[in-house]
Design an enzyme around this catalytic site. Structure first.
Site, PDB file in Angstrom:
ATOM      1  N   ILE A   1     -26.898 -26.170  17.481  1.00 33.69           N
ATOM      2  CA  ILE A   1     -28.320 -25.811  17.585  1.00 33.69           C
ATOM      3  C   ILE A   1     -28.464 -24.415  17.015  1.00 33.69           C
ATOM      4  O   ILE A   1     -28.039 -23.434  17.628  1.00 33.69           O
ATOM      5  CB  ILE A   1     -28.857 -25.808  19.022  1.00 33.69           C
ATOM      6  CG1 ILE A   1     -28.876 -27.220  19.582  1.00 33.69           C
ATOM      7  CG2 ILE A   1     -30.295 -25.258  19.023  1.00 33.69           C
ATOM      8  CD1 ILE A   1     -29.689 -27.364  20.845  1.00 33.69           C
TER       9      ILE A   1
ATOM     10  N   ASP B   1     -23.578 -25.665  12.964  1.00 37.72           N
ATOM     11  CA  ASP B   1     -24.301 -24.988  14.039  1.00 37.72           C
ATOM     12  C   ASP B   1     -25.027 -26.095  14.804  1.00 37.72           C
ATOM     13  O   ASP B   1     -25.994 -26.670  14.310  1.00 37.72           O
ATOM     14  CB  ASP B   1     -25.288 -23.954  13.490  1.00 37.72           C
ATOM     15  CG  ASP B   1     -25.775 -23.030  14.595  1.00 37.72           C
ATOM     16  OD1 ASP B   1     -25.665 -23.415  15.779  1.00 37.72           O
ATOM     17  OD2 ASP B   1     -26.259 -21.925  14.280  1.00 37.72           O
TER      18      ASP B   1
ATOM     19  N   THR C   1     -31.293 -21.192  19.009  1.00 38.83           N
ATOM     20  CA  THR C   1     -31.332 -21.561  20.440  1.00 38.83           C
ATOM     21  C   THR C   1     -32.571 -20.983  21.125  1.00 38.83           C
ATOM     22  O   THR C   1     -33.135 -21.621  22.016  1.00 38.83           O
ATOM     23  CB  THR C   1     -30.093 -21.043  21.200  1.00 38.83           C
ATOM     24  OG1 THR C   1     -29.229 -20.394  20.308  1.00 38.83           O
ATOM     25  CG2 THR C   1     -29.375 -22.173  21.872  1.00 38.83           C
TER      26      THR C   1
ATOM     27  N   ASP D   1     -24.592 -20.378  10.108  1.00 44.48           N
ATOM     28  CA  ASP D   1     -26.009 -20.006  10.128  1.00 44.48           C
ATOM     29  C   ASP D   1     -26.635 -20.084   8.737  1.00 44.48           C
ATOM     30  O   ASP D   1     -27.857 -19.889   8.612  1.00 44.48           O
ATOM     31  CB  ASP D   1     -26.185 -18.581  10.667  1.00 44.48           C
ATOM     32  CG  ASP D   1     -26.146 -18.524  12.185  1.00 44.48           C
ATOM     33  OD1 ASP D   1     -26.500 -19.538  12.815  1.00 44.48           O
ATOM     34  OD2 ASP D   1     -25.761 -17.472  12.732  1.00 44.48           O
TER      35      ASP D   1
HETATM   36  P1  AMP Z   1     -32.878 -16.929  13.575  1.00 40.60           P
HETATM   37  O1  AMP Z   1     -33.330 -18.139  14.295  1.00 40.60           O
HETATM   38  O2  AMP Z   1     -33.076 -17.005  12.088  1.00 40.60           O
HETATM   39  O3  AMP Z   1     -33.424 -15.664  14.162  1.00 40.60           O
HETATM   40  O4  AMP Z   1     -31.323 -16.872  13.672  1.00 40.60           O
HETATM   41  C1  AMP Z   1     -30.598 -17.332  14.750  1.00 40.60           C
HETATM   42  C2  AMP Z   1     -29.162 -16.918  14.527  1.00 40.60           C
HETATM   43  O5  AMP Z   1     -29.078 -15.516  14.452  1.00 40.60           O
HETATM   44  C3  AMP Z   1     -28.232 -17.288  15.637  1.00 40.60           C
HETATM   45  O6  AMP Z   1     -27.616 -18.524  15.352  1.00 40.60           O
HETATM   46  C4  AMP Z   1     -27.204 -16.160  15.669  1.00 40.60           C
HETATM   47  O7  AMP Z   1     -25.946 -16.596  15.210  1.00 40.60           O
HETATM   48  C5  AMP Z   1     -27.748 -15.158  14.666  1.00 40.60           C
HETATM   49  N1  AMP Z   1     -27.688 -13.758  15.089  1.00 40.60           N
HETATM   50  C6  AMP Z   1     -27.338 -13.247  16.290  1.00 40.60           C
HETATM   51  N2  AMP Z   1     -27.383 -11.884  16.253  1.00 40.60           N
HETATM   52  C7  AMP Z   1     -27.771 -11.532  15.005  1.00 40.60           C
HETATM   53  C8  AMP Z   1     -27.985 -10.279  14.342  1.00 40.60           C
HETATM   54  N3  AMP Z   1     -27.829  -9.104  14.963  1.00 40.60           N
HETATM   55  N4  AMP Z   1     -28.356 -10.314  13.038  1.00 40.60           N
HETATM   56  C9  AMP Z   1     -28.539 -11.474  12.398  1.00 40.60           C
HETATM   57  N5  AMP Z   1     -28.345 -12.694  12.979  1.00 40.60           N
HETATM   58  C10 AMP Z   1     -27.972 -12.732  14.263  1.00 40.60           C
HETATM   59 MG    MG Z   2     -27.174 -20.253  14.624  1.00 43.10          MG
END
Ligand code: AMP
Ligand code: MG
Length: 330
Positions: free
Chosen positions: A126, A124, A129, A271
């Site tokens: 970044i 990943d 993001t 992730d």
């Molecule tokens: P965070 O910073 O822990 O909130 O996670 C960021 C990551 O959440 C991103 O890299 C996405 O790939 C992922 N993401 C996007 N949509 C969702 C979702 N509905 N549920 C869980 N993770 C998600």
């Molecule tokens: Mg991610």
């Protein structure tokens, strides 16, 4: 140590990507953000970090596959041409050997599908993001997976400091782990590392927990109910990206909850793979919301899992029981 070359290559590649991301973050302007189909912001730094890490991995391990988040499709437009130029400027400052017309094909070396057999990296470029664009926490996350098992993990956390409580500590940490060899942390600009371990908290009422800043990524209302059942007293620590795993691995928090918000959402391997091995090698446990191990053999997603629970190990059973109680009551 077996995997020493993999670990060193991954750390050096992630360090270079951290440098690029920090430079972009400090000069962020709106034309560096284009919109992907899913509306999540994609930046010059995202593509630049992927270019650097994929290039460095392919140089050291030409036969290895890479499963990375981004692909060059969004760059193959008129607006994308401007973005490609900006990516090239940042990338070539760090790796002058990369030519502008190679950028798209280097990004697309990350197009592998993963799966149960053989060896591949997952990246990943970044993670978080949204945190990156807010000027807060984000991570460059890289892991090596062999026959479905995570073997090496490296997390670059350019904005994380030694101490969560005070923001004046030196920022920029690299966390790493090799299966069977523990987990470590180092400052981005230093060579020496030190071992890290999860907390030894045995009672959940003393256990700070962390979760996403974005309630769309993890249900804040469910985590509140779980905290109540467990008697957790502290307010949740909300951090973007896999920095949450880093914070568990070094013992600043003892519980990480990622609670499904959408029935059909499948977590992506990039992730979680790096954070997963770092927490496990620091002595913690990571599972899905039902307590099952994360299964990295299912391609680009964790198709067999829902959500994530990470803990210091000691608290895992209790936390998973509370999670199941809350999810069953819905
Ligand atoms: P965070 O910073 O822990 O909130 O996670 C960021 C990551 O959440 C991103 O890299 C996405 O790939 C992922 N993401 C996007 N949509 C969702 C979702 N509905 N549920 C869980 N993770 C998600
Ligand atoms: Mg991610």
């Amino acid at each position: 140590m077996k995997y020493d070359q993999e670990l060193q290559t991954a750390i050096e590649a992630v360090k270079k990507a951290c440098t690029l991301c920090s430079r972009v973050q400090s000069s962020l302007v709106s034309d560096e953000t284009i919109t992907k189909k899913d509306k999540s912001p994609v930046t010059v730094a995202d593509f630049g970090a992927q270019t650097i890490v994929c290039h460095e991995l392919k140089k050291a391990f030409p036969n290895d596959q890479i499963v990375a988040e981004e692909n060059s499709k969004a760059l193959q437009t008129e607006q994308g041409e401007l973005v490609t130029q900006r990516i090239y400027e940042y990338v070539s400052d760090i790796l002058p050997e990369i030519k502008k017309d190679e950028i798209h094909s280097i990004i697309d070396t990350g197009n592998s599908e993963g799966g149960p057999e053989g060896r591949f990296w997952t990246l990943d470029p970044i993670d978080g993001t949204k945190g990156f664009l807010r000027g807060e926490q984000y991570a460059i996350a890289l892991a090596l997976i062999e026959n479905g098992e995570v073997i090496v993990g490296v997390l670059g956390c350019p904005n994380l400091s030694e101490n969560l409580e005070s923001s004046d500590g030196r920022k920029g940490l690299i966390f790493s782990a090799v299966k069977g060899h523990g987990a470590s942390v180092r400052h981005i600009e230093e060579e020496t590392s030190e071992k890290i371990e999860v907390s030894d908290i045995e009672h959940p009422s003393y256990a700070p927990f962390c979760e996403s800043v974005e309630s769309a990524h993890s249900s804040h209302s469910d985590s509140e109910k779980i905290a109540q059942i467990l008697g957790v007293r502290a307010e949740p620590i909300r951090i973007d990206s896999q920095c949450k795993y880093a914070v568990i691995a070094r013992g600043d928090a003892s519980i990480y909850l990622r609670l499904p918000t959408k029935k059909d959402y499948r977590e992506k391997i990039w992730d979680h793979a790096a954070g997963y091995i770092i927490v496990k090698e620091a002595g913690g446990r990571v599972s899905d919301v039902l307590g099952n191990d994360l299964d990295f053999s299912q391609g680009r997603t964790l198709a067999n899992n829902r959500g994530v629970v990470g803990t210091n190990g000691e608290l895992h059973g209790l936390v998973v029981s509370a999670v199941i109680e809350v999810l069953n009551s819905k």
